[in-house]
Write an enzyme that holds these catalytic residues in place. Structure first.
Site, mmCIF file in Angstrom:
data_model
loop_
_atom_site.group_PDB
_atom_site.id
_atom_site.type_symbol
_atom_site.label_atom_id
_atom_site.label_comp_id
_atom_site.label_asym_id
_atom_site.label_seq_id
_atom_site.Cartn_x
_atom_site.Cartn_y
_atom_site.Cartn_z
ATOM 1 N N SER A 178 -2.974 -12.653 3.350
ATOM 2 C CA SER A 178 -3.330 -12.382 1.955
ATOM 3 C C SER A 178 -2.287 -12.981 1.019
ATOM 4 O O SER A 178 -2.618 -13.500 -0.057
ATOM 5 C CB SER A 178 -3.482 -10.883 1.704
ATOM 6 O OG SER A 178 -2.287 -10.185 1.968
ATOM 7 N N LYS B 169 0.808 -1.217 0.000
ATOM 8 C CA LYS B 169 0.000 0.000 0.000
ATOM 9 C C LYS B 169 0.839 1.264 0.000
ATOM 10 O O LYS B 169 0.325 2.347 -0.316
ATOM 11 C CB LYS B 169 -0.945 -0.002 1.200
ATOM 12 C CG LYS B 169 -2.062 -1.022 1.099
ATOM 13 C CD LYS B 169 -3.006 -0.735 -0.053
ATOM 14 C CE LYS B 169 -4.199 -1.662 -0.054
ATOM 15 N NZ LYS B 169 -5.154 -1.349 -1.136
#
Length: 312
Positions: A270, A49
């Site tokens: 993830s 991110k």
């Protein structure tokens, strides 16, 4: 906008250019396929991110979106929140984040450490409720907040088109002499999948793009469920790029995380989910080379019990 001081400039320049690793643990389930991934946990903020957040934040500063003391506002499942908090603190930007209450303690503590304001929503309300709450705040208090909206902000996918995609492509070609047969990604905001897939398909239209889709609850942090009526589809997600949607559960991700850790890749759930899906697709479609990303570091999930018990 004033010139960025040397310290902050050095921090920003540390984003991206992460190592590309071959995921040897995948060979156990898909022996005929080589899986490569970018190791995003080495970014300064500890996740993928950092890439879109830095781009979105710098664009906002350059265009005056944060003038007048307005706070940057967004929703996040945790990792983007850490990036907003980190770079906001470095650049003197006040940050308010709406985060589901089931984000790991490590993520929440990291956000608080950088001085960002946290608004926690009921995890039972689902992933999309935090987005709706951020939009409500932006609508009700336009003079207080600038809503970055990573789900709609085109600078999100452009960050991956210009950095993550080329890095993956160069690395895979350097190791194998050819582009990957497929790219596997999750969908949070849709930025990674959209940006990387566009870049890969430009050079090789036959590249198969696979979306890993988790259960609605308890789900997998960072990955968005999209299989139910009413699920919010991120505005920047280009669904036309997706060739396959593969379901994945936390029960799939955890054993893979533990396998990866035993090969030196200490990553979050993830990442385990994406590698699990890559192995499944490799076997079912007879693929020889798959690219993916390892979005964050395993340190963020110690309190969740991810690493307690089980040999993987």
């Amino acid at each position: 906008m004033a010139a960025i001081p040397i310290r902050e400039s050095a921090l920003l320049s540390g984003v991206g250019h992460v190592p590309l690793v071959e995921v040897h643990a995948a060979r156990e389930l898909a022996p005929a396929c080589r899986v490569f991934a970018t190791l995003e946990g080495v970014n300064p903020g500890g996740s993928i991110k950092d890439r879109p957040v830095v781009r979105m934040l710098m664009k906002a500063l350059q265009t005056g979106r944060l003038d007048g003391g307005r706070r940057l506002l967004d929703s996040s499942s945790g990792n983007a929140g850490i990036s907003y908090a980190l770079y906001g603190a470095a650049l003197g930007v006040s940050v308010t984040l709406v985060v589901p209450g089931n984000a790991s303690r490590e993520r929440l503590d990291r956000i608080r450490a950088s001085g960002a304001e946290l608004i926690l929503t009921d995890p039972l309300e689902g992933y999309d409720f935090a987005v709706a709450e951020a939009r409500r705040l932006a609508r009700d208090h336009p003079d207080r907040y600038w809503y970055c909206d990573q789900y709609s902000n085109p600078e999100n996918w452009r960050a991956h088109y210009e950095t993550t995609g080329p890095e993956l492509l160069r690395g895979v070609v350097a190791h194998t002499g050819r582009p990957p047969d497929a790219f596997v990604a999750g969908i949070g905001t849709g930025g990674t999948l959209t940006g990387v897939a566009r870049r890969l398909k430009e050079g090789r239209p036959a590249t198969i793009v696979v979306a890993a889709i988790p259960d609605e609850f308890p789900g997998i942090e960072g990955l968005k469920p999209l299989g139910h009526p009413g699920d919010m589809v991120p505005a920047i997600l280009d669904e036309g790029l997706i060739d396959r949607r593969v379901p994945v559960r936390m029960e799939d991700a955890i054993p893979m995380c533990r396998k990866l850790a035993k090969t030196g890749l200490f990553v979050g759930p993830s990442a385990g989910a994406l590698v699990h899906v890559a192995c499944r697709v490799a076997v079912e479609d007879g693929l020889r080379c798959i690219a993916t990303v390892l979005p964050d570091t395993g340190e963020r999930y110690v309190s969740t019990g991810l690493w307690s018990g089980g040999d993987g």
